[in-house]
Structures are given as C-alpha cells and as structure tokens.
Design a protein around this motif. Structure first.
Motif, PDB file in Angstrom:
ATOM      1  N   ASN A 278       0.848  -1.185   0.000  1.00 15.48           N
ATOM      2  CA  ASN A 278       0.000   0.000   0.000  1.00 15.48           C
ATOM      3  C   ASN A 278       0.888   1.241   0.000  1.00 15.48           C
ATOM      4  O   ASN A 278       1.014   1.922   1.013  1.00 15.48           O
ATOM      5  N   PRO A 279       1.556   1.536  -1.124  1.00 20.51           N
ATOM      6  CA  PRO A 279       2.545   2.611  -1.181  1.00 20.51           C
ATOM      7  C   PRO A 279       1.994   4.002  -0.903  1.00 20.51           C
ATOM      8  O   PRO A 279       2.751   4.912  -0.600  1.00 20.51           O
ATOM      9  N   THR A 280       0.673   4.183  -0.982  1.00 25.97           N
ATOM     10  CA  THR A 280       0.103   5.499  -0.691  1.00 25.97           C
ATOM     11  C   THR A 280       0.169   5.803   0.790  1.00 25.97           C
ATOM     12  O   THR A 280       0.036   6.958   1.201  1.00 25.97           O
ATOM     13  N   GLY A 281       0.354   4.766   1.626  1.00 33.24           N
ATOM     14  CA  GLY A 281       0.382   4.977   3.062  1.00 33.24           C
ATOM     15  C   GLY A 281      -0.989   5.013   3.695  1.00 33.24           C
ATOM     16  O   GLY A 281      -1.128   5.187   4.900  1.00 33.24           O
ATOM     17  N   LEU A 282      -2.046   4.832   2.906  1.00 31.88           N
ATOM     18  CA  LEU A 282      -3.401   4.871   3.435  1.00 31.88           C
ATOM     19  C   LEU A 282      -3.759   3.524   4.040  1.00 31.88           C
ATOM     20  O   LEU A 282      -3.443   2.483   3.493  1.00 31.88           O
ATOM     21  N   ASN A 283      -4.416   3.560   5.187  1.00 32.78           N
ATOM     22  CA  ASN A 283      -4.809   2.321   5.837  1.00 32.78           C
ATOM     23  C   ASN A 283      -5.807   1.543   4.995  1.00 32.78           C
ATOM     24  O   ASN A 283      -6.825   2.071   4.564  1.00 32.78           O
ATOM     25  N   SER A 284      -5.514   0.286   4.761  1.00 30.58           N
ATOM     26  CA  SER A 284      -6.458  -0.565   4.030  1.00 30.58           C
ATOM     27  C   SER A 284      -6.247  -2.026   4.389  1.00 30.58           C
ATOM     28  O   SER A 284      -6.763  -2.901   3.717  1.00 30.58           O
ATOM     29  N   GLU A 285      -5.482  -2.259   5.446  1.00 27.43           N
ATOM     30  CA  GLU A 285      -5.192  -3.631   5.845  1.00 27.43           C
ATOM     31  C   GLU A 285      -5.477  -3.820   7.328  1.00 27.43           C
ATOM     32  O   GLU A 285      -5.385  -2.884   8.119  1.00 27.43           O
ATOM     33  N   PHE A 286      -5.794  -5.053   7.684  1.00 28.44           N
ATOM     34  CA  PHE A 286      -6.148  -5.390   9.050  1.00 28.44           C
ATOM     35  C   PHE A 286      -5.374  -6.636   9.443  1.00 28.44           C
ATOM     36  O   PHE A 286      -5.447  -7.651   8.754  1.00 28.44           O
ATOM     37  N   GLU A 287      -4.620  -6.537  10.518  1.00 27.00           N
ATOM     38  CA  GLU A 287      -3.780  -7.656  10.942  1.00 27.00           C
ATOM     39  C   GLU A 287      -4.420  -8.391  12.109  1.00 27.00           C
ATOM     40  O   GLU A 287      -4.841  -7.781  13.099  1.00 27.00           O
ATOM     41  N   TYR A 288      -4.512  -9.708  11.998  1.00 27.23           N
ATOM     42  CA  TYR A 288      -5.057 -10.525  13.077  1.00 27.23           C
ATOM     43  C   TYR A 288      -4.369 -11.882  13.081  1.00 27.23           C
ATOM     44  O   TYR A 288      -4.311 -12.562  12.058  1.00 27.23           O
ATOM     45  N   ARG A 289      -3.789 -12.223  14.225  1.00 27.04           N
ATOM     46  CA  ARG A 289      -3.090 -13.496  14.374  1.00 27.04           C
ATOM     47  C   ARG A 289      -2.016 -13.712  13.303  1.00 27.04           C
ATOM     48  O   ARG A 289      -1.857 -14.798  12.755  1.00 27.04           O
ATOM     49  N   GLY A 290      -1.347 -12.623  12.977  1.00 26.70           N
ATOM     50  CA  GLY A 290      -0.251 -12.713  12.018  1.00 26.70           C
ATOM     51  C   GLY A 290      -0.675 -12.708  10.572  1.00 26.70           C
ATOM     52  O   GLY A 290       0.167 -12.700   9.673  1.00 26.70           O
ATOM     53  N   GLU A 291      -1.982 -12.709  10.313  1.00 25.15           N
ATOM     54  CA  GLU A 291      -2.479 -12.667   8.933  1.00 25.15           C
ATOM     55  C   GLU A 291      -2.928 -11.253   8.590  1.00 25.15           C
ATOM     56  O   GLU A 291      -3.406 -10.515   9.452  1.00 25.15           O
ATOM     57  N   ILE A 292      -2.760 -10.880   7.324  1.00 24.39           N
ATOM     58  CA  ILE A 292      -3.159  -9.556   6.846  1.00 24.39           C
ATOM     59  C   ILE A 292      -4.403  -9.692   5.979  1.00 24.39           C
ATOM     60  O   ILE A 292      -4.419 -10.457   5.016  1.00 24.39           O
ATOM     61  N   PHE A 293      -5.434  -8.916   6.309  1.00 25.55           N
ATOM     62  CA  PHE A 293      -6.681  -8.944   5.550  1.00 25.55           C
ATOM     63  C   PHE A 293      -6.988  -7.554   5.002  1.00 25.55           C
ATOM     64  O   PHE A 293      -6.722  -6.546   5.656  1.00 25.55           O
ATOM     65  N   HIS A 294      -7.551  -7.521   3.812  1.00 29.68           N
ATOM     66  CA  HIS A 294      -7.951  -6.244   3.233  1.00 29.68           C
ATOM     67  C   HIS A 294      -9.204  -5.734   3.929  1.00 29.68           C
ATOM     68  O   HIS A 294     -10.126  -6.494   4.218  1.00 29.68           O
ATOM     69  N   ILE A 295      -9.221  -4.442   4.210  1.00 29.18           N
ATOM     70  CA  ILE A 295     -10.403  -3.811   4.796  1.00 29.18           C
ATOM     71  C   ILE A 295     -10.873  -2.712   3.851  1.00 29.18           C
ATOM     72  O   ILE A 295     -10.076  -1.916   3.352  1.00 29.18           O
ATOM     73  N   ASN A 296     -12.156  -2.683   3.570  1.00 26.87           N
ATOM     74  CA  ASN A 296     -12.720  -1.734   2.622  1.00 26.87           C
ATOM     75  C   ASN A 296     -12.983  -0.406   3.320  1.00 26.87           C
ATOM     76  O   ASN A 296     -13.962  -0.250   4.045  1.00 26.87           O
ATOM     77  N   LEU A 297     -12.098   0.556   3.068  1.00 29.67           N
ATOM     78  CA  LEU A 297     -12.258   1.883   3.652  1.00 29.67           C
ATOM     79  C   LEU A 297     -12.491   2.931   2.571  1.00 29.67           C
ATOM     80  O   LEU A 297     -12.060   4.077   2.695  1.00 29.67           O
ATOM     81  N   ALA A 298     -13.199   2.539   1.521  1.00 35.80           N
ATOM     82  CA  ALA A 298     -13.618   3.515   0.511  1.00 35.80           C
ATOM     83  C   ALA A 298     -14.585   4.494   1.175  1.00 35.80           C
ATOM     84  O   ALA A 298     -15.320   4.138   2.099  1.00 35.80           O
ATOM     85  N   TYR A 299     -14.581   5.737   0.720  1.00 35.88           N
ATOM     86  CA  TYR A 299     -15.385   6.756   1.380  1.00 35.88           C
ATOM     87  C   TYR A 299     -16.871   6.399   1.401  1.00 35.88           C
ATOM     88  O   TYR A 299     -17.566   6.643   2.399  1.00 35.88           O
ATOM     89  N   ASP A 300     -17.366   5.787   0.315  1.00 30.14           N
ATOM     90  CA  ASP A 300     -18.795   5.474   0.266  1.00 30.14           C
ATOM     91  C   ASP A 300     -19.148   4.294   1.179  1.00 30.14           C
ATOM     92  O   ASP A 300     -20.284   4.187   1.637  1.00 30.14           O
ATOM     93  N   THR A 301     -18.176   3.427   1.456  1.00 26.35           N
ATOM     94  CA  THR A 301     -18.407   2.352   2.427  1.00 26.35           C
ATOM     95  C   THR A 301     -18.608   2.934   3.814  1.00 26.35           C
ATOM     96  O   THR A 301     -19.531   2.542   4.545  1.00 26.35           O
ATOM     97  N   VAL A 302     -17.765   3.895   4.184  1.00 24.94           N
ATOM     98  CA  VAL A 302     -17.884   4.531   5.498  1.00 24.94           C
ATOM     99  C   VAL A 302     -19.202   5.291   5.603  1.00 24.94           C
ATOM    100  O   VAL A 302     -19.903   5.197   6.619  1.00 24.94           O
ATOM    101  N   LEU A 303     -19.569   6.022   4.559  1.00 25.90           N
ATOM    102  CA  LEU A 303     -20.829   6.772   4.590  1.00 25.90           C
ATOM    103  C   LEU A 303     -22.029   5.828   4.654  1.00 25.90           C
ATOM    104  O   LEU A 303     -23.031   6.133   5.310  1.00 25.90           O
ATOM    105  N   SER A 304     -21.933   4.685   3.994  1.00 20.02           N
ATOM    106  CA  SER A 304     -23.006   3.687   4.059  1.00 20.02           C
ATOM    107  C   SER A 304     -23.125   3.116   5.472  1.00 20.02           C
ATOM    108  O   SER A 304     -24.227   2.817   5.945  1.00 20.02           O
TER     109      SER A 304
END
Length: 215
Positions: free
Chosen positions: A11-37
């Motif tokens: 994620n070279p932009t530096g924007l948060n879009s990943e979620f770490e749990y138990r050593g695994e990395i998962f994508h998290i949808n933080l698009a603006y319209d997702t948050v507004l929804s």
C-alpha cells in the motif's frame, strides 16, 4: 494482535487498508462510500441490532477469508470495531484526552450531516476540485475524502450552508436578521442526522456489540 496497518510494500500510498489478526493480513474496505453507508446503516430502523452488526462487518471486511474468524469470535468483532470506529472518526485537529477541542476552520460535526448535506457536499467537491464523487465510489479512500472535505473553502455551497447554521441571529437586525432566520429554517439540520449524533450512535453500536457478545 489486531490492528489497522499501513503497509508500504502493498500500500505505497500509506493509506490504511489492511487489518492484521493473528499474524495474517486482511484487506479492509475503507472507501469513502463504504464509510458513509456505515453511518447510514446505524440510523436504519429496518434492521435489528444483530443484523446491523453482521452487515457492518461484511461492508468493511470484503475479504471472505476473515469470516472464519469473525463469525464465531465476538471478541474479535468488538476489538475490530473499536479500531475501525476510532480510525474513521479520527480528527487531526483534536488532541484526544484533552477536555477542550483545538480551534479549527473545519466544519464542526454539530453543523453538518453527510446524509442530509449529500447534494451540497457533492456539488462542493465538483466546484472546488472538479471531482465527481459518483465516479469515485469504491475508488477514493476515506482518508482522501476526509482531507478534501476538510479543505472545502468558504465559498463552496456546503460551507455556506454550515456558516448559515452557525450564524448568531441575535447579533443581526432588520431585514438581515429576518433573511438569516429564513435561511436557517430552510437549511435546518435534523438533530438525529448531525455528524455529532452519528458519532454518538457509533458509541451505542459499540455498546450493542458488547451486549450481543454477553447474551
């Protein structure tokens, strides 16, 4: 370990879009319209509390592999929600833990609603930045949206509405006062729709999660 991460490699932009749990990395949808929804979902009376919880996590976690953890892990849901809610509501102009908020030119959450002011925000983004938000759905990150939103100038349609709501009519006289009162009535913000009210709903949502976990 459970945390939102900023991966320079993926994620070279530096924007948060990943979620770490138990050593695994998962994508998290933080698009603006997702948050507004998500904000809109909190106020939707058509869904039960349990349904809102399920819908919310499927909105943010569009990586199906994490659901093997989420579906049967209430503690994960609570901790994940705390991370997400803190992140999306973070205000760079407020130092958390202090009683007084720093002065800011950014619109106070008392005076706007992402839902009620949607058309004004849309036109203001187009007016100032030439950005059509309809074409930015699932493209523009929440961080980018917040930064551009905070930068809207006083001459934009949205900020003029905010200024009208903030105006102290007791300091005006005659026709100027009458016209401002009429404008405030026209652009009156529903109490339950303000962003401040939504932030309180997020706190209630967190309490709801804990109550469901205990049941």
């Amino acid at each position: 370990m459970l945390t939102l991460t900023r991966s320079e490699q993926s994620n070279p932009t530096g924007l948060n879009s990943e979620f770490e749990y138990r050593g695994e990395i998962f994508h998290i949808n933080l698009a603006y319209d997702t948050v507004l929804s998500f904000y809109k979902l909190l106020d939707d009376k058509c869904f039960s509390d349990e349904e809102k919880v399920s819908i919310a996590f499927r909105m943010f976690f569009d990586d199906p592999t994490i659901h093997r953890y989420i579906d049967k892990n209430d503690d994960l849901k609570i901790r994940a929600f705390k991370e997400i809610s803190h992140y999306i509501n973070e205000d760079p102009y407020i130092h958390y833990g202090q009683e007084q908020e720093a002065e800011s030119s950014v619109a106070s959450p008392k005076y706007y609603s992402f839902e009620q002011d949607a058309e004004a925000i849309y036109s203001s983004f187009y007016q100032q930045y030439g950005i059509d938000l309809l074409y930015q759905k699932q493209k523009m990150h929440w961080d980018q949206f917040k930064a551009l939103f905070a930068g809207l100038g006083p001459d934009t349609y949205f900020m003029r509405i905010v200024q009208i709501r903030q105006e102290d009519v007791s300091k005006l006289e005659g026709d100027t006062q009458r016209e401002m009162i009429e404008a405030q009535q026209r652009y009156a913000l529903e109490e339950t729709q303000s962003q401040e009210a939504i932030q309180n709903q997020i706190k209630d949502f967190g309490n709801m999660l804990m109550a469901i976990a205990k049941s």
